[in-house]
Write an enzyme that holds these catalytic residues in place. Structure first.
Site, short mmCIF file in Angstrom:
data_model
loop_
_atom_site.label_atom_id
_atom_site.label_comp_id
_atom_site.label_asym_id
_atom_site.label_seq_id
_atom_site.Cartn_x
_atom_site.Cartn_y
_atom_site.Cartn_z
N LYS A 189 -11.39 -5.59 8.07
CA LYS A 189 -10.80 -4.25 8.17
C LYS A 189 -11.62 -3.37 9.14
O LYS A 189 -12.62 -3.82 9.69
CB LYS A 189 -10.70 -3.62 6.78
CG LYS A 189 -9.80 -4.43 5.82
CD LYS A 189 -8.33 -4.37 6.18
CE LYS A 189 -7.52 -5.51 5.60
NZ LYS A 189 -7.01 -5.36 4.26
C1 LIG Z 1 -6.22 -5.96 3.10
C2 LIG Z 1 -5.13 -5.20 2.43
C3 LIG Z 1 -5.19 -4.88 1.05
C4 LIG Z 1 -6.19 -5.48 0.12
O1 LIG Z 1 -7.51 -5.18 0.41
P1 LIG Z 1 -8.69 -5.90 -0.39
O2 LIG Z 1 -9.85 -5.01 -0.15
O3 LIG Z 1 -8.85 -7.26 0.23
O4 LIG Z 1 -8.30 -5.97 -1.81
C5 LIG Z 1 -4.21 -4.06 0.53
N1 LIG Z 1 -3.20 -3.59 1.30
C6 LIG Z 1 -3.10 -3.88 2.60
C7 LIG Z 1 -1.98 -3.30 3.39
C8 LIG Z 1 -4.05 -4.72 3.20
O5 LIG Z 1 -3.93 -5.04 4.50
#
Ligand SMILES: *Cc1c(COP(=O)(O)O)cnc(C)c1O
Length: 388
Positions: A189
């Site tokens: 991210k």
């Molecule tokens: C990556 C993602 C999540 C989940 O994030 P985590 O920290 O891995 O639980 C939720 N929503 C979206 C749109 C994502 O891209």
């Protein structure tokens, strides 16, 4: 060339802060995590920021804090990662899947307005700021925004901001707007702690509930218990909670990342502008439509669509990128096509025409600060050779 789809950039003070944590003798949730929460809340202008171990945990805690119960309806876009919707199933609540706008991949006030007519008894909505561009939260002169629309229908708003740090809607940071906002610091991210997430809210009661439920339903956190003076051993359990706290080791990485979030965003924007500029004349590609100032976008995903004018199939293009050593991804195969959601909720492709059109042609290109100028040019040159 071999260009990965994603590459982490921990070239700041990550190691220094990790060493501080190890030397301190306190590894789990404690001082470093509180510092991380403080700085994050100041950046996005939220009254409360609570660090947790994933965005999925954040979304689960958010629905809990809003009192979602079995049978409650919750709107969620089909154009998202499963985490946005799976948390609704945790409560035996009912996800109502919505189509998205073709040009942005976002929910729009129009789509939500129609959904409210069909499902006036809906309790909450999960708004995904897809790719890092904010959905239209505020009203303008002519149109009601998502906030006003949902407020007048009694629908509580959770923002899935997994792509959206640092994203702005008008002049407001995502994280300061809806009832609750959930961020992800997963490895790929816009900033990372390896695994991790953050919940923000302006509401004191919601914040209290989330703080309690992220740590077993204990009425005070372990750090306060062990470090307060005089030591107080006694605590109460007020509900059956979860084990969703983050750790100071993760927060150490997060603090170092926060020192560079703006610089990293700006570098991603440079890449996005380079892609937009150099692909805009290709007739068989639909570029992402940017409806906000470029500076308001966090540029987490650069999604393109191979449209009807293409003489080749998307799979052929992806095969070509593979051969050229260019990492790619597909965001997303929509949830209504996933076996669990399709079977459990009886979903049909016909109800999601825009997501279907996106899905048939979409692919995403690498967009991260460590992507070199040579790599960017190689990606563009390769795409042009194949498509023009
Ligand atoms: C990556 C993602 C999540 C989940 O994030 P985590 O920290 O891995 O639980 C939720 N929503 C979206 C749109 C994502 O891209």
């Amino acid at each position: 060339m071999k260009i990965p789809f994603s590459k982490i950039d921990c070239s700041g003070k990550e190691l220094d802060y990790i060493k501080e944590v190890i030397d301190s003798g306190w590894l789990t949730y404690g001082g470093k995590s509180k510092e991380f929460e403080d700085i994050f809340s100041r950046i996005v202008d939220a009254k409360h920021a609570m660090a947790v171990n994933s965005c999925t945990a954040a979304l689960h805690l958010a629905l809990d804090a809003l009192g979602i119960k079995s049978g409650d309806k919750v709107f969620v876009p089909t154009w998202t990662f499963t985490a946005s919707a799976e948390v609704i199933s945790y409560f035996d609540a009912v996800p109502i899947f919505l189509d998205v706008d073709y040009s942005t991949g976002l929910l729009t006030p129009e789509i939500i307005q129609k959904a409210i007519i069909d499902h006036p008894d809906t309790k909450a909505i999960i708004v995904v700021h897809y790719a890092g561009q904010s959905a239209q939260m505020f009203s303008d002169n002519n149109d009601k925004g998502i906030l006003d629309l949902c407020n007048s229908a009694g629908i509580r708003i959770i923002e899935d901001a997994a792509h959206a740090f640092p994203t702005k809607c008008d002049n407001h940071f995502i994280g300061s707007i809806g009832d609750i906002t959930c961020f992800s610091f997963y490895a790929n991210k816009t900033i990372t702690t390896g695994e991790g997430g953050m919940v923000t809210t302006q509401n004191d009661e919601i914040a209290d509930r989330i703080k309690t439920m992220r740590l077993h339903g204990i009425n005070k956190d372990a750090w306060n218990r062990y470090t307060s003076s005089p030591q107080s051993w006694e605590y109460d359990i007020v509900d059956a909670g979860f084990k969703y706290n983050t750790t100071d080791l993760s927060s150490a990485i997060g603090l170092a990342q926060l020192e560079r979030y703006q610089e990293m965003r700006d570098l991603r924007q440079e890449i996005a502008e380079f892609y937009l500029d150099n692909l805009k004349d290709i007739k068989c590609l639909d570029l992402p439509k940017i409806e906000v100032p470029l500076e308001n976008h966090s540029w987490h995903i650069f999604n393109l669509v191979l449209n009807d004018k293409a003489k080749i199939k998307r799979e052929e293009l992806l095969h070509y990128l593979q051969e050229k050593g260019i990492g790619f991804s597909v965001h997303y195969k929509p949830l209504h096509r996933m076996t669990y959601y399709r079977k459990t909720f009886g979903l049909s492709n016909d109800n999601f025409p825009n997501a279907e059109r996106l899905w048939k042609g979409c692919f995403s290109l690498p967009i991260y600060p460590l992507l070199t100028i040579d790599e960017r040019q190689y990606i563009i040159k390769s795409l042009r050779e194949f498509l023009v």
